[in-house]
Design a protein around this motif. Structure first.
Motif, PDB file in Angstrom:
ATOM      1  N   LEU A  36      48.384  39.429  51.231  1.00 19.18           N
ATOM      2  CA  LEU A  36      47.312  40.354  51.628  1.00 19.18           C
ATOM      3  C   LEU A  36      46.584  39.824  52.876  1.00 19.18           C
ATOM      4  O   LEU A  36      46.262  40.582  53.792  1.00 19.18           O
ATOM      5  CB  LEU A  36      46.331  40.547  50.461  1.00 19.18           C
ATOM      6  N   SER A  37      46.343  38.522  52.931  1.00 17.48           N
ATOM      7  CA  SER A  37      45.704  37.937  54.122  1.00 17.48           C
ATOM      8  C   SER A  37      46.595  38.136  55.344  1.00 17.48           C
ATOM      9  O   SER A  37      46.111  38.481  56.424  1.00 17.48           O
ATOM     10  CB  SER A  37      45.432  36.448  53.929  1.00 17.48           C
ATOM     11  N   ASN A  38      47.896  37.917  55.175  1.00 15.71           N
ATOM     12  CA  ASN A  38      48.829  38.129  56.306  1.00 15.71           C
ATOM     13  C   ASN A  38      48.720  39.562  56.812  1.00 15.71           C
ATOM     14  O   ASN A  38      48.636  39.814  58.012  1.00 15.71           O
ATOM     15  CB  ASN A  38      50.275  37.880  55.872  1.00 15.71           C
ATOM     16  N   LYS A  39      48.713  40.513  55.860  1.00 14.35           N
ATOM     17  CA  LYS A  39      48.653  41.936  56.233  1.00 14.35           C
ATOM     18  C   LYS A  39      47.369  42.231  57.022  1.00 14.35           C
ATOM     19  O   LYS A  39      47.406  42.866  58.068  1.00 14.35           O
ATOM     20  CB  LYS A  39      48.708  42.769  54.946  1.00 14.35           C
TER      21      LYS A  39
ATOM     22  N   ILE B 267      41.907  35.100  56.682  1.00 15.89           N
ATOM     23  CA  ILE B 267      42.475  35.959  57.743  1.00 15.89           C
ATOM     24  C   ILE B 267      42.382  35.256  59.101  1.00 15.89           C
ATOM     25  O   ILE B 267      43.364  35.173  59.851  1.00 15.89           O
ATOM     26  CB  ILE B 267      41.707  37.297  57.830  1.00 15.89           C
ATOM     27  N   ILE B 268      41.193  34.740  59.411  1.00 13.99           N
ATOM     28  CA  ILE B 268      40.935  34.219  60.769  1.00 13.99           C
ATOM     29  C   ILE B 268      41.852  33.043  61.099  1.00 13.99           C
ATOM     30  O   ILE B 268      42.359  32.915  62.214  1.00 13.99           O
ATOM     31  CB  ILE B 268      39.445  33.830  60.926  1.00 13.99           C
TER      32      ILE B 268
ATOM     33  N   LYS C 254      42.047  44.662  44.346  1.00 11.15           N
ATOM     34  CA  LYS C 254      43.365  44.006  44.361  1.00 11.15           C
ATOM     35  C   LYS C 254      43.159  42.511  44.592  1.00 11.15           C
ATOM     36  O   LYS C 254      42.385  42.117  45.470  1.00 11.15           O
ATOM     37  CB  LYS C 254      44.199  44.593  45.505  1.00 11.15           C
ATOM     38  N   GLN C 255      43.849  41.710  43.807  1.00  9.37           N
ATOM     39  CA  GLN C 255      43.609  40.275  43.920  1.00  9.37           C
ATOM     40  C   GLN C 255      44.176  39.701  45.215  1.00  9.37           C
ATOM     41  O   GLN C 255      45.340  39.938  45.551  1.00  9.37           O
ATOM     42  CB  GLN C 255      44.184  39.547  42.716  1.00  9.37           C
TER      43      GLN C 255
ATOM     44  N   VAL D  54      39.074  44.663  47.399  1.00  2.00           N
ATOM     45  CA  VAL D  54      39.680  43.327  47.297  1.00  2.00           C
ATOM     46  C   VAL D  54      38.831  42.429  46.402  1.00  2.00           C
ATOM     47  O   VAL D  54      37.594  42.405  46.505  1.00  2.00           O
ATOM     48  CB  VAL D  54      39.836  42.686  48.703  1.00  2.00           C
ATOM     49  N   SER D  55      39.524  41.700  45.524  1.00  2.03           N
ATOM     50  CA  SER D  55      38.875  40.712  44.652  1.00  2.03           C
ATOM     51  C   SER D  55      39.418  39.341  45.016  1.00  2.03           C
ATOM     52  O   SER D  55      40.578  39.217  45.419  1.00  2.03           O
ATOM     53  CB  SER D  55      39.238  41.035  43.200  1.00  2.03           C
ATOM     54  N   ILE D  56      38.585  38.293  44.882  1.00  2.00           N
ATOM     55  CA  ILE D  56      39.148  36.956  45.147  1.00  2.00           C
ATOM     56  C   ILE D  56      39.585  36.275  43.857  1.00  2.00           C
ATOM     57  O   ILE D  56      40.018  35.128  43.873  1.00  2.00           O
ATOM     58  CB  ILE D  56      38.202  36.039  45.958  1.00  2.00           C
ATOM     59  N   GLY D  57      39.497  36.952  42.730  1.00  2.00           N
ATOM     60  CA  GLY D  57      39.971  36.353  41.485  1.00  2.00           C
ATOM     61  C   GLY D  57      39.326  37.032  40.295  1.00  2.00           C
ATOM     62  O   GLY D  57      38.338  37.754  40.438  1.00  2.00           O
TER      63      GLY D  57
END
Ligand code: ADE
Length: 221
Positions: free
Chosen positions: A97-100, A151-152, A91-92, A130-133
Motif C-alpha cells: 500500500l505504501s508503494n502504491k 511513503i516519503i 485497509k491495513q 487506511v489503518s495502521i493496525g
C-alpha cells in the motif's frame, strides 16, 4: 509529491516531519507537506468540529461540514489522486500500500478523532480508508505520521541511499537478514564469520537463508 494533512490537533502530527530523513526530504523539495487545522474550517462561532451521535451513545463524532469545507478549498486549487481517512476500520497498511501511494502526485489525509467521523464523510468525500493496525489509538495523527513516513522514504531522492528502500524488509515480502557493524567482537558477542569472509556470493546465500528463517518466525513470541 504534495501531502495535505487535516487534523483537529495539527501540532500532534508536525514533529515527525521536522527531523532526520523526512525533514531533509521536505527541505530538498522531494515532498511538500501542508497541515490544516480542522477548526479553521468550522463556520460556527466556537469553532465546533464535533457533536453527539444521533441515536445516542458515548463519544463525540467529527462533523461533515468542516471536513467538507476544508476538502473543497483544497480541491479548488489542486487536483488530488487520493483522499484518505486514517481509521482503525480501514485497509491495513503494508509495504504494498505504501508503494502504491508513493506513486501518487498529490494526496490528502484526514485524521479521524474522538469516536470517529460522520459516516457521510466516508460515503461521499474520501477515496480510501487506511489503518495502521488492529488496535485503536486516540486519533489518526500518529497513524498519519506513520503512513507518511512509509511513503516519503520511497520517493526518489527521499532517502540517502537510493538502493536502500528497495532492499527494505517486506519489499519482497520477506524480512531483511540480520545486520552488524564494528566491532567484530563486543564482549564475546561476535559477528557471523561469513560476513567477514569477503565472499559475496556466499554472503548473499547466507542472507537469503536468514531472511527466510526470520520471516517464518516473525509472529512467534
Ligand atoms: N485511529 C485510531 N486508531 C487508528 C489506527 N489503528 N489506524 C488508523 N487510524 C487510527
Amino acid at each position: 509529491m504534495r501531502i495535505d494533512i487535516i487534523s483537529v490537533i495539527p501540532e500532534l502530527i508536525s514533529s515527525p516531519f521536522s527531523s532526520s530523513i523526512i525533514k531533509r526530504a521536505i527541505e530538498s523539495g522531494v515532498v511538500k507537506v501542508h497541515f490544516h487545522n480542522l477548526r479553521d474550517y468550522s463556520k460556527s462561532k466556537h469553532k465546533k468540529v464535533d457533536d453527539y451521535q444521533y441515536g445516542g451513545g458515548p463519544g463525540m463524532v467529527l462533523m461533515i461540514e468542516p471536513i467538507e469545507n476544508c476538502l473543497s478549498q483544497l480541491k479548488s486549487k489542486t487536483s488530488y489522486d487520493a483522499i484518505v481517512l486514517m481509521t482503525p476500520s480501514g485497509k491495513q497498511l503494508d509495504q504494498k500500500l505504501s508503494n502504491k501511494f508513493s506513486l501518487f502526485k498529490n494526496i490528502i489525509i484526514v485524521c479521524g478523532h474522538y469516536k470517529g467521523v460522520d459516516q457521510r464523510v466516508k460515503d461521499y468525500l474520501i477515496t480510501h480508508e487506511v489503518s495502521i493496525g488492529n488496535y485503536v489509538l486516540t486519533g489518526g495523527e500518529l497513524p498519519a505520521a506513520v503512513f507518511c513516513d512509509s511513503i516519503i522514504r520511497l520517493l526518489p531522492g527521499g532517502i540517502g541511499n537510493e538502493t536502500s528502500a528497495l532492499n527494505d524488509s517486506f519489499q519482497d515480502g520477506l524480512i531483511s537478514a540480520p545486520i552488524y557493524t564494528r566491532p567484530e567482537n563486543y564482549k564475546g558477542m561476535t559477528v557471523p564469520k561469513i560476513l567477514l569472509s569477503g565472499n559475496s556470493s556466499e554472503i548473499e546465500k547466507w542472507r537469503d537463508k536468514k531472511s527466510i528463517e526470520l520471516s517464518s518466525r516473525k509472529n512467534d513470541l
